[in-house]
Design a protein around this motif. Structure first.
Motif, PDB file in Angstrom:
ATOM      1  N   TYR A  15     -15.273  10.796   2.342  1.00 26.07           N
ATOM      2  CA  TYR A  15     -15.446   9.418   2.789  1.00 26.07           C
ATOM      3  C   TYR A  15     -16.893   9.043   3.110  1.00 26.07           C
ATOM      4  O   TYR A  15     -17.265   7.878   2.997  1.00 26.07           O
ATOM      5  CB  TYR A  15     -14.574   9.161   4.021  1.00 26.07           C
ATOM      6  CG  TYR A  15     -13.117   9.400   3.738  1.00 26.07           C
ATOM      7  CD1 TYR A  15     -12.357   8.448   3.080  1.00 26.07           C
ATOM      8  CD2 TYR A  15     -12.505  10.595   4.093  1.00 26.07           C
ATOM      9  CE1 TYR A  15     -11.019   8.665   2.791  1.00 26.07           C
ATOM     10  CE2 TYR A  15     -11.166  10.832   3.806  1.00 26.07           C
ATOM     11  CZ  TYR A  15     -10.436   9.868   3.163  1.00 26.07           C
ATOM     12  OH  TYR A  15      -9.118  10.084   2.864  1.00 26.07           O
ATOM     13  N   ARG A  73      -9.801   7.946   7.272  1.00 26.99           N
ATOM     14  CA  ARG A  73     -11.106   7.297   7.368  1.00 26.99           C
ATOM     15  C   ARG A  73     -11.265   6.617   8.724  1.00 26.99           C
ATOM     16  O   ARG A  73     -12.301   6.730   9.376  1.00 26.99           O
ATOM     17  CB  ARG A  73     -11.277   6.283   6.228  1.00 26.99           C
ATOM     18  CG  ARG A  73     -12.668   5.678   6.178  1.00 26.99           C
ATOM     19  CD  ARG A  73     -12.814   4.757   4.966  1.00 26.99           C
ATOM     20  NE  ARG A  73     -14.178   4.328   4.783  1.00 26.99           N
ATOM     21  CZ  ARG A  73     -14.752   3.346   5.474  1.00 26.99           C
ATOM     22  NH1 ARG A  73     -14.061   2.692   6.382  1.00 26.99           N
ATOM     23  NH2 ARG A  73     -16.015   3.020   5.251  1.00 26.99           N
ATOM     24  N   MET A 120       0.861  -1.182   0.000  1.00 23.08           N
ATOM     25  CA  MET A 120       0.000   0.000   0.000  1.00 23.08           C
ATOM     26  C   MET A 120       0.899   1.235   0.000  1.00 23.08           C
ATOM     27  O   MET A 120       1.833   1.333   0.779  1.00 23.08           O
ATOM     28  CB  MET A 120      -0.890  -0.024   1.244  1.00 23.08           C
ATOM     29  CG  MET A 120      -1.873   1.122   1.287  1.00 23.08           C
ATOM     30  SD  MET A 120      -2.930   1.212   2.747  1.00 23.08           S
ATOM     31  CE  MET A 120      -3.730  -0.351   2.769  1.00 23.08           C
ATOM     32  N   GLY A 121       0.602   2.169  -0.885  1.00 21.03           N
ATOM     33  CA  GLY A 121       1.395   3.382  -0.992  1.00 21.03           C
ATOM     34  C   GLY A 121       1.079   4.376   0.107  1.00 21.03           C
ATOM     35  O   GLY A 121       0.142   4.208   0.885  1.00 21.03           O
ATOM     36  N   LYS A 122       1.876   5.406   0.153  1.00 23.84           N
ATOM     37  CA  LYS A 122       1.733   6.431   1.183  1.00 23.84           C
ATOM     38  C   LYS A 122       0.379   7.144   1.110  1.00 23.84           C
ATOM     39  O   LYS A 122      -0.248   7.417   2.125  1.00 23.84           O
ATOM     40  CB  LYS A 122       2.873   7.439   1.049  1.00 23.84           C
ATOM     41  CG  LYS A 122       3.152   8.237   2.268  1.00 23.84           C
ATOM     42  CD  LYS A 122       4.426   9.037   2.101  1.00 23.84           C
ATOM     43  CE  LYS A 122       4.971   9.366   3.463  1.00 23.84           C
ATOM     44  NZ  LYS A 122       6.274  10.002   3.390  1.00 23.84           N
ATOM     45  N   VAL A 123      -0.095   7.426  -0.087  1.00 29.06           N
ATOM     46  CA  VAL A 123      -1.379   8.110  -0.273  1.00 29.06           C
ATOM     47  C   VAL A 123      -2.516   7.231   0.246  1.00 29.06           C
ATOM     48  O   VAL A 123      -3.404   7.699   0.958  1.00 29.06           O
ATOM     49  CB  VAL A 123      -1.600   8.486  -1.757  1.00 29.06           C
ATOM     50  CG1 VAL A 123      -3.003   9.003  -1.993  1.00 29.06           C
ATOM     51  CG2 VAL A 123      -0.566   9.516  -2.196  1.00 29.06           C
ATOM     52  N   GLU A 124      -2.482   5.948  -0.104  1.00 29.17           N
ATOM     53  CA  GLU A 124      -3.521   5.021   0.340  1.00 29.17           C
ATOM     54  C   GLU A 124      -3.508   4.865   1.855  1.00 29.17           C
ATOM     55  O   GLU A 124      -4.559   4.794   2.488  1.00 29.17           O
ATOM     56  CB  GLU A 124      -3.367   3.655  -0.335  1.00 29.17           C
ATOM     57  CG  GLU A 124      -3.685   3.663  -1.818  1.00 29.17           C
ATOM     58  CD  GLU A 124      -2.512   4.141  -2.669  1.00 29.17           C
ATOM     59  OE1 GLU A 124      -1.356   4.133  -2.184  1.00 29.17           O
ATOM     60  OE2 GLU A 124      -2.748   4.551  -3.806  1.00 29.17           O
ATOM     61  N   GLU A 125      -2.317   4.803   2.434  1.00 25.42           N
ATOM     62  CA  GLU A 125      -2.196   4.698   3.890  1.00 25.42           C
ATOM     63  C   GLU A 125      -2.770   5.936   4.571  1.00 25.42           C
ATOM     64  O   GLU A 125      -3.452   5.831   5.590  1.00 25.42           O
ATOM     65  CB  GLU A 125      -0.734   4.520   4.289  1.00 25.42           C
ATOM     66  CG  GLU A 125      -0.189   3.156   3.997  1.00 25.42           C
ATOM     67  CD  GLU A 125       1.267   3.011   4.389  1.00 25.42           C
ATOM     68  OE1 GLU A 125       1.763   3.791   5.235  1.00 25.42           O
ATOM     69  OE2 GLU A 125       1.917   2.105   3.837  1.00 25.42           O
ATOM     70  N   ASN A 126      -2.505   7.102   4.010  1.00 26.29           N
ATOM     71  CA  ASN A 126      -3.014   8.348   4.564  1.00 26.29           C
ATOM     72  C   ASN A 126      -4.544   8.387   4.494  1.00 26.29           C
ATOM     73  O   ASN A 126      -5.212   8.800   5.444  1.00 26.29           O
ATOM     74  CB  ASN A 126      -2.401   9.548   3.841  1.00 26.29           C
ATOM     75  CG  ASN A 126      -2.622  10.839   4.569  1.00 26.29           C
ATOM     76  OD1 ASN A 126      -2.663  10.876   5.798  1.00 26.29           O
ATOM     77  ND2 ASN A 126      -2.777  11.916   3.829  1.00 26.29           N
ATOM     78  N   LYS A 127      -5.106   7.947   3.372  1.00 28.45           N
ATOM     79  CA  LYS A 127      -6.561   7.901   3.226  1.00 28.45           C
ATOM     80  C   LYS A 127      -7.176   6.948   4.248  1.00 28.45           C
ATOM     81  O   LYS A 127      -8.184   7.258   4.879  1.00 28.45           O
ATOM     82  CB  LYS A 127      -6.951   7.456   1.817  1.00 28.45           C
ATOM     83  CG  LYS A 127      -6.743   8.498   0.759  1.00 28.45           C
ATOM     84  CD  LYS A 127      -7.166   7.957  -0.600  1.00 28.45           C
ATOM     85  CE  LYS A 127      -6.954   8.960  -1.696  1.00 28.45           C
ATOM     86  NZ  LYS A 127      -7.354   8.438  -3.011  1.00 28.45           N
ATOM     87  N   LYS A 128      -6.548   5.786   4.396  1.00 23.69           N
ATOM     88  CA  LYS A 128      -7.048   4.794   5.350  1.00 23.69           C
ATOM     89  C   LYS A 128      -6.992   5.352   6.774  1.00 23.69           C
ATOM     90  O   LYS A 128      -7.930   5.191   7.552  1.00 23.69           O
ATOM     91  CB  LYS A 128      -6.232   3.505   5.248  1.00 23.69           C
ATOM     92  CG  LYS A 128      -6.737   2.412   6.151  1.00 23.69           C
ATOM     93  CD  LYS A 128      -5.941   1.140   6.005  1.00 23.69           C
ATOM     94  CE  LYS A 128      -6.478   0.091   6.959  1.00 23.69           C
ATOM     95  NZ  LYS A 128      -5.751  -1.153   6.903  1.00 23.69           N
ATOM     96  N   ARG A 129      -5.893   6.024   7.104  1.00 27.72           N
ATOM     97  CA  ARG A 129      -5.727   6.596   8.439  1.00 27.72           C
ATOM     98  C   ARG A 129      -6.798   7.641   8.723  1.00 27.72           C
ATOM     99  O   ARG A 129      -7.399   7.663   9.793  1.00 27.72           O
ATOM    100  CB  ARG A 129      -4.336   7.216   8.584  1.00 27.72           C
ATOM    101  CG  ARG A 129      -4.057   7.784   9.970  1.00 27.72           C
ATOM    102  CD  ARG A 129      -2.767   8.597  10.006  1.00 27.72           C
ATOM    103  NE  ARG A 129      -2.726   9.692   9.047  1.00 27.72           N
ATOM    104  CZ  ARG A 129      -3.369  10.848   9.197  1.00 27.72           C
ATOM    105  NH1 ARG A 129      -4.118  11.069  10.239  1.00 27.72           N
ATOM    106  NH2 ARG A 129      -3.255  11.797   8.278  1.00 27.72           N
TER     107      ARG A 129
END
Length: 82
Positions: free
Chosen positions: A50, A12, A1-10
């Motif tokens: 979200y 949410r 998982m990339g940094k952008v996806e991790e940030n979005k997950k965090r």
């Protein structure tokens, strides 16, 4: 998982956690989106990336908590060899 996806997950997850805390302590109707984003320390506009509204986040929490409940129940059943 990339940094952008991790940030979005965090973000949410932070919103979900804040909403759960507020909904369980003061109720859904008494909790505003402003309360949720303030507790999550996230901009209000980000909330709408979200979730549609506070009822959407409530529904997502119900799904998430129900999934966790059934997962843990299945794990307990597996441990007992049923």
């Amino acid at each position: 998982m990339g940094k952008v996806e991790e940030n979005k997950k965090r973000k949410r997850e932070s919103l979900l956690s804040a909403a759960f805390s507020l909904f369980t302590s003061q109720g859904v109707y008494a909790t505003s989106i402003s309360d949720i984003v303030k507790k999550a320390d996230i901009a209000k506009g980000t909330f709408y990336r979200y979730f549609k509204d506070k009822y959407d986040i409530r529904d997502q929490l119900i799904i998430s908590k129900a999934t966790q409940l059934f997962y843990h129940a299945a794990q307990e059943k597996k441990k007992k060899g049923m």
